[in-house]
Design a protein around this motif. Sequence first.
Motif, mmCIF file in Angstrom:
data_model
loop_
_atom_site.group_PDB
_atom_site.id
_atom_site.type_symbol
_atom_site.label_atom_id
_atom_site.label_comp_id
_atom_site.label_asym_id
_atom_site.label_seq_id
_atom_site.Cartn_x
_atom_site.Cartn_y
_atom_site.Cartn_z
ATOM 1 N N VAL A 194 0.855 -1.185 0.000
ATOM 2 C CA VAL A 194 0.000 0.000 0.000
ATOM 3 C C VAL A 194 0.895 1.240 0.000
ATOM 4 C CG1 VAL A 194 -1.830 1.248 1.199
ATOM 5 C CG2 VAL A 194 -1.785 -1.250 1.274
ATOM 6 N N PHE A 195 0.683 2.092 -0.997
ATOM 7 C CA PHE A 195 1.428 3.350 -1.071
ATOM 8 C C PHE A 195 0.544 4.395 -1.735
ATOM 9 C CE2 PHE A 195 2.465 0.996 -4.914
ATOM 10 C CZ PHE A 195 2.403 1.949 -5.927
ATOM 11 N N THR A 196 0.981 5.630 -1.698
ATOM 12 C CA THR A 196 0.226 6.722 -2.299
ATOM 13 C C THR A 196 1.028 7.298 -3.457
ATOM 14 O OG1 THR A 196 -0.692 7.215 -0.120
ATOM 15 C CG2 THR A 196 -0.958 8.892 -1.814
ATOM 16 N N GLU A 197 0.336 7.496 -4.575
ATOM 17 C CA GLU A 197 0.956 8.054 -5.781
ATOM 18 C C GLU A 197 0.483 9.498 -5.937
ATOM 19 O OE1 GLU A 197 1.210 5.794 -9.715
ATOM 20 O OE2 GLU A 197 -0.462 7.194 -10.013
ATOM 21 N N VAL A 198 1.422 10.420 -6.075
ATOM 22 C CA VAL A 198 1.120 11.839 -6.237
ATOM 23 C C VAL A 198 1.498 12.227 -7.661
ATOM 24 C CG1 VAL A 198 1.573 14.172 -5.390
ATOM 25 C CG2 VAL A 198 1.651 12.234 -3.801
ATOM 26 N N SER A 199 0.497 12.619 -8.475
ATOM 27 C CA SER A 199 0.720 12.965 -9.880
ATOM 28 C C SER A 199 0.548 14.464 -10.091
ATOM 29 C CB SER A 199 -0.275 12.225 -10.775
ATOM 30 O OG SER A 199 -0.127 10.835 -10.651
ATOM 31 N N PHE A 200 1.481 15.032 -10.831
ATOM 32 C CA PHE A 200 1.418 16.451 -11.192
ATOM 33 C C PHE A 200 0.852 16.512 -12.600
ATOM 34 C CE2 PHE A 200 4.658 15.938 -7.995
ATOM 35 C CZ PHE A 200 4.284 16.904 -7.068
ATOM 36 N N LEU A 201 -0.412 16.911 -12.691
ATOM 37 C CA LEU A 201 -1.142 16.837 -13.954
ATOM 38 C C LEU A 201 -0.613 17.851 -14.965
ATOM 39 C CD1 LEU A 201 -4.691 16.329 -12.465
ATOM 40 C CD2 LEU A 201 -3.034 14.609 -13.187
ATOM 41 N N GLY A 202 -0.544 17.407 -16.210
ATOM 42 C CA GLY A 202 -0.019 18.238 -17.283
ATOM 43 C C GLY A 202 1.491 18.164 -17.394
ATOM 44 N N LYS A 211 4.913 6.236 1.109
ATOM 45 C CA LYS A 211 4.213 5.246 1.935
ATOM 46 C C LYS A 211 4.029 5.813 3.340
ATOM 47 C CE LYS A 211 4.506 0.281 2.626
ATOM 48 N NZ LYS A 211 5.315 -0.903 2.414
ATOM 49 N N GLY A 212 2.874 5.546 3.930
ATOM 50 C CA GLY A 212 2.658 5.860 5.333
ATOM 51 C C GLY A 212 2.245 7.280 5.648
ATOM 52 N N LYS A 213 1.712 8.028 4.670
ATOM 53 C CA LYS A 213 1.260 9.394 4.957
ATOM 54 C C LYS A 213 -0.205 9.538 4.572
ATOM 55 C CE LYS A 213 5.264 12.229 5.101
ATOM 56 N NZ LYS A 213 5.607 13.611 5.146
ATOM 57 N N THR A 214 -0.904 10.367 5.321
ATOM 58 C CA THR A 214 -2.296 10.676 5.003
ATOM 59 C C THR A 214 -2.328 11.726 3.893
ATOM 60 O OG1 THR A 214 -2.388 12.491 6.591
ATOM 61 C CG2 THR A 214 -2.983 10.270 7.396
ATOM 62 N N TYR A 215 -3.523 11.912 3.308
ATOM 63 C CA TYR A 215 -3.676 12.969 2.299
ATOM 64 C C TYR A 215 -3.279 14.320 2.889
ATOM 65 C CZ TYR A 215 -6.312 9.672 -0.625
ATOM 66 O OH TYR A 215 -6.699 8.603 -1.390
ATOM 67 N N LYS A 216 -3.738 14.572 4.096
ATOM 68 C CA LYS A 216 -3.429 15.844 4.758
ATOM 69 C C LYS A 216 -1.920 16.012 4.930
ATOM 70 C CE LYS A 216 -4.636 18.379 8.937
ATOM 71 N NZ LYS A 216 -5.409 18.334 10.173
ATOM 72 N N GLY A 217 -1.228 14.946 5.311
ATOM 73 C CA GLY A 217 0.224 15.008 5.461
ATOM 74 C C GLY A 217 0.932 15.261 4.142
ATOM 75 N N ILE A 218 0.445 14.631 3.084
ATOM 76 C CA ILE A 218 1.036 14.839 1.751
ATOM 77 C C ILE A 218 0.796 16.270 1.295
ATOM 78 C CG2 ILE A 218 0.844 14.182 -0.678
ATOM 79 C CD1 ILE A 218 0.275 11.296 0.357
#
Length: 167
Positions: free
Chosen positions: A85-93, A101-108
């Motif tokens: 389980v991990f979180t992917e952060v995409s910069f659109l465009g 891994k291991g962070k909430t949306y708010k933390g990111i």
Amino acid sequence: MRLIKTLLTVLILAVSFNVSAQKVKLKKGNVLVDGEQWLTYQECGMFDGVCSLYNSNESEIIFIKLVKIPGEEPRTQSNPDGNLVFTEVSFLGKDLKYEIKGKTYKGIIADLYKANVVNNDGSLNDEKVNRLIEKYGTAFSDRLNNTTIIINESSNNGSGVNIKIGN
């Protein structure tokens, strides 16, 4: 006396960290940093699998999603299905992303704010985005996309080639 000095030092450090940290809140579709609106959002809740961040022009500029891949991690008592389980952060465009891994949306979102990835005009700051990508990278998807092919010439009947595809 030494105990008092130690406690005083810890208290001073705690206060200095508290003063320098920005307080990020997600409230009614707005991302607030120290009470001031920075961006807007959709979803980003605790049970949402995705989070979209928008600039003041209502253009979606950052997309965050939770990725869960069963069977990719060792099976343990706390992870019986072996979920990665991990979180992917995409910069659109920009066709750029990083994984964490291991962070909430708010933390990111707090990390994105601290990294200054959004300019005052609401556009993405290429230099700051590249720095975050350099820092975190895409270690999880890189690991998953690394396929090893093993060709074994020995077999039970003496003819043919055995091929095993896997990690």
